[in-house]
Design a protein around this motif. Sequence first.
Motif, mmCIF file in Angstrom:
data_model
loop_
_atom_site.group_PDB
_atom_site.id
_atom_site.type_symbol
_atom_site.label_atom_id
_atom_site.label_comp_id
_atom_site.label_asym_id
_atom_site.label_seq_id
_atom_site.Cartn_x
_atom_site.Cartn_y
_atom_site.Cartn_z
ATOM 1 N N ALA A 1 67.188 -34.138 -10.308
ATOM 2 C CA ALA A 1 67.303 -35.330 -11.140
ATOM 3 C C ALA A 1 65.937 -35.959 -11.382
ATOM 4 N N ALA A 2 65.811 -36.596 -12.541
ATOM 5 C CA ALA A 2 64.568 -37.304 -12.862
ATOM 6 C C ALA A 2 64.648 -38.775 -12.483
ATOM 7 N N HIS A 3 65.872 -39.303 -12.335
ATOM 8 C CA HIS A 3 66.003 -40.742 -12.118
ATOM 9 C C HIS A 3 65.788 -41.144 -10.665
ATOM 10 N N VAL A 4 65.724 -40.174 -9.747
ATOM 11 C CA VAL A 4 65.525 -40.491 -8.339
ATOM 12 C C VAL A 4 64.517 -39.503 -7.748
ATOM 13 N N ALA A 5 63.627 -39.999 -6.900
ATOM 14 C CA ALA A 5 62.583 -39.145 -6.330
ATOM 15 C C ALA A 5 63.175 -38.183 -5.304
ATOM 16 N N PRO A 6 62.641 -36.957 -5.236
ATOM 17 C CA PRO A 6 63.084 -36.020 -4.197
ATOM 18 C C PRO A 6 62.570 -36.468 -2.834
ATOM 19 N N PRO A 7 63.078 -35.886 -1.757
ATOM 20 C CA PRO A 7 62.622 -36.293 -0.421
ATOM 21 C C PRO A 7 61.138 -36.019 -0.247
ATOM 22 N N PRO A 8 60.375 -36.998 0.260
ATOM 23 C CA PRO A 8 58.938 -36.785 0.460
ATOM 24 C C PRO A 8 58.692 -35.710 1.512
ATOM 25 N N PRO A 9 57.557 -35.028 1.405
ATOM 26 C CA PRO A 9 56.441 -35.249 0.486
ATOM 27 C C PRO A 9 56.600 -34.570 -0.871
ATOM 28 N N LEU A 10 57.805 -34.121 -1.220
ATOM 29 C CA LEU A 10 58.006 -33.502 -2.516
ATOM 30 C C LEU A 10 57.918 -34.548 -3.627
ATOM 31 N N THR A 11 57.481 -34.118 -4.787
ATOM 32 C CA THR A 11 57.501 -34.955 -5.981
ATOM 33 C C THR A 11 58.218 -34.177 -7.077
ATOM 34 N N ALA A 12 58.470 -34.854 -8.197
ATOM 35 C CA ALA A 12 59.200 -34.237 -9.302
ATOM 36 C C ALA A 12 58.287 -34.112 -10.521
ATOM 37 N N THR A 13 58.604 -33.146 -11.372
ATOM 38 C CA THR A 13 57.788 -32.889 -12.563
ATOM 39 C C THR A 13 58.269 -33.734 -13.740
ATOM 40 N N ASN A 14 58.470 -35.031 -13.493
ATOM 41 C CA ASN A 14 58.935 -35.920 -14.559
ATOM 42 C C ASN A 14 57.951 -35.998 -15.717
ATOM 43 N N ALA A 15 56.655 -35.846 -15.425
ATOM 44 C CA ALA A 15 55.664 -35.923 -16.499
ATOM 45 C C ALA A 15 55.872 -34.810 -17.518
ATOM 46 N N VAL A 16 56.239 -33.631 -17.036
ATOM 47 C CA VAL A 16 56.515 -32.511 -17.948
ATOM 48 C C VAL A 16 57.747 -32.829 -18.787
ATOM 49 N N LEU A 17 58.765 -33.373 -18.170
ATOM 50 C CA LEU A 17 59.986 -33.732 -18.889
ATOM 51 C C LEU A 17 59.696 -34.779 -19.954
ATOM 52 N N ASP A 18 58.907 -35.793 -19.609
ATOM 53 C CA ASP A 18 58.554 -36.827 -20.575
ATOM 54 C C ASP A 18 57.791 -36.246 -21.766
ATOM 55 N N GLU A 19 56.846 -35.354 -21.490
ATOM 56 C CA GLU A 19 56.087 -34.738 -22.579
ATOM 57 C C GLU A 19 56.989 -33.900 -23.476
ATOM 58 N N CYS A 20 57.938 -33.201 -22.878
ATOM 59 C CA CYS A 20 58.885 -32.415 -23.672
ATOM 60 C C CYS A 20 59.704 -33.319 -24.583
ATOM 61 N N LEU A 21 60.189 -34.433 -24.060
ATOM 62 C CA LEU A 21 60.983 -35.343 -24.870
ATOM 63 C C LEU A 21 60.179 -35.894 -26.036
ATOM 64 N N LYS A 22 58.926 -36.237 -25.777
ATOM 65 C CA LYS A 22 58.073 -36.756 -26.860
ATOM 66 C C LYS A 22 57.919 -35.733 -27.979
ATOM 67 N N ARG A 23 57.695 -34.473 -27.597
ATOM 68 C CA ARG A 23 57.528 -33.438 -28.604
ATOM 69 C C ARG A 23 58.852 -33.102 -29.287
ATOM 70 N N LEU A 24 59.937 -33.157 -28.541
ATOM 71 C CA LEU A 24 61.237 -32.778 -29.094
ATOM 72 C C LEU A 24 61.744 -33.782 -30.126
ATOM 73 N N VAL A 25 61.653 -35.068 -29.804
ATOM 74 C CA VAL A 25 62.277 -36.066 -30.685
ATOM 75 C C VAL A 25 61.364 -37.230 -31.036
ATOM 76 N N GLY A 26 60.121 -37.215 -30.597
ATOM 77 C CA GLY A 26 59.232 -38.351 -30.841
ATOM 78 C C GLY A 26 58.479 -38.294 -32.147
ATOM 79 N N GLY A 27 58.602 -37.182 -32.878
ATOM 80 C CA GLY A 27 57.869 -37.030 -34.127
ATOM 81 C C GLY A 27 58.678 -37.448 -35.341
ATOM 82 N N GLY A 28 58.214 -37.003 -36.507
ATOM 83 C CA GLY A 28 58.877 -37.372 -37.752
ATOM 84 C C GLY A 28 60.230 -36.726 -37.928
ATOM 85 N N HIS A 29 60.466 -35.581 -37.256
ATOM 86 C CA HIS A 29 61.741 -34.879 -37.305
ATOM 87 C C HIS A 29 62.028 -34.310 -35.917
ATOM 88 N N PRO A 30 63.287 -34.291 -35.500
ATOM 89 C CA PRO A 30 63.602 -33.679 -34.204
ATOM 90 C C PRO A 30 63.321 -32.176 -34.239
#
Length: 383
Positions: A308-337
Amino acid sequence: MRFRHRDGSVVHLGYAGTVHPAADLDELVRWLDGCAGTARADLGVPVLGVGLWLVSPLADRLANSPVALRRLRRALVRNQLEVVSLNGVAHSLYSDPIVGAKVYCPDWTDSERLRYTVDLVDILAELMPPDAEYGSVSTLPLAWREPWSKARDAAARVAFDRLEFHLDRTERRTGRKIRIAVEPEPGCVLEMVGQAAGWLNRYTSPDAGKSKIGLGLDSCHLAVGFEEPDAAFETLWRDGVDIVKAQLSAAPQLVDPSDSAGRQALADLGDPKYLRQVREWCGPGVDDVDLSYQLSGHACWRMHAHIAAHVAPPPPLTATNAVLDECLKRLVGGGHPLAHHLESETYTWPRPPRTRVQLAKRLVKELEWLRDRLTALGLVQIL
């Protein structure tokens, strides 16, 4: 859920039904009544999309039994659910204690893979809403990487040609456009976006977003391979490959693999029944976390586990939310989905949910997280 993009088109957001596997129609209906319907009500939306996973025996029944299909449709209507997409990567449920690469069988050199996918196409043509622009079926990235050869590649080409013919015939017969999303995955023949683009570029259309066979973009898989989203999207644009569908989740990462507690936390995630591939930054990879002792441990690790992206994994693990955010921006953040079908595909938690209601609550939290991201990118929720 449905959103209006600034260009006026509709973007669908739902969740992948792989999170609640069903062996038969009775079990699937129980999941729809006890989990999907509950999630929709808790979200407070008039309709919720579910990307159903129909294992082969169930798909065969639904494709050939109008009575069974009507029962499924009634369950969807009763729970105010819609289906614009089906998940067709995994063909079967497995009782084996260790499945391993068997999960990728039958592959696209086996006629059973084509038969199964054709069943899914036929089912979706009957289930999808009449106002949906298209339906999508995700599928295997050809096969597990071994064994592979020119002869096997040629056999897969023949199967896809037959599939393309069936898609054309289905559209002429029903008026419903169904598209196939080939989903790159760690360890498979098409593991990286560049590999998939090179194989899929023969199916490009003169009009973007019109090809019937394209890519299924998985943000977890992309992250595990340490692929940069910008570079991946540019590769697809350069090769003219459409993104048919996007699967959205994060992957767990261990920044310092020398941390023994971190290694244990990573090994504790996911189901050891299935492969949990691990990749090392700028280094090799292994097909399962149990083999990670073979890696150098000198750079960050990421593992194939859809978290899940909405909750952090157990430390010291982290999540790749930054990759997910970048994907969303490219997928639907432009002039056309770049894709009109978005699915939350989270099915790995440190503490698995024990009831359908618990699972529904977790799905709601993840979908709310994604909804906030989409509205921040300028999309307007309409349903």
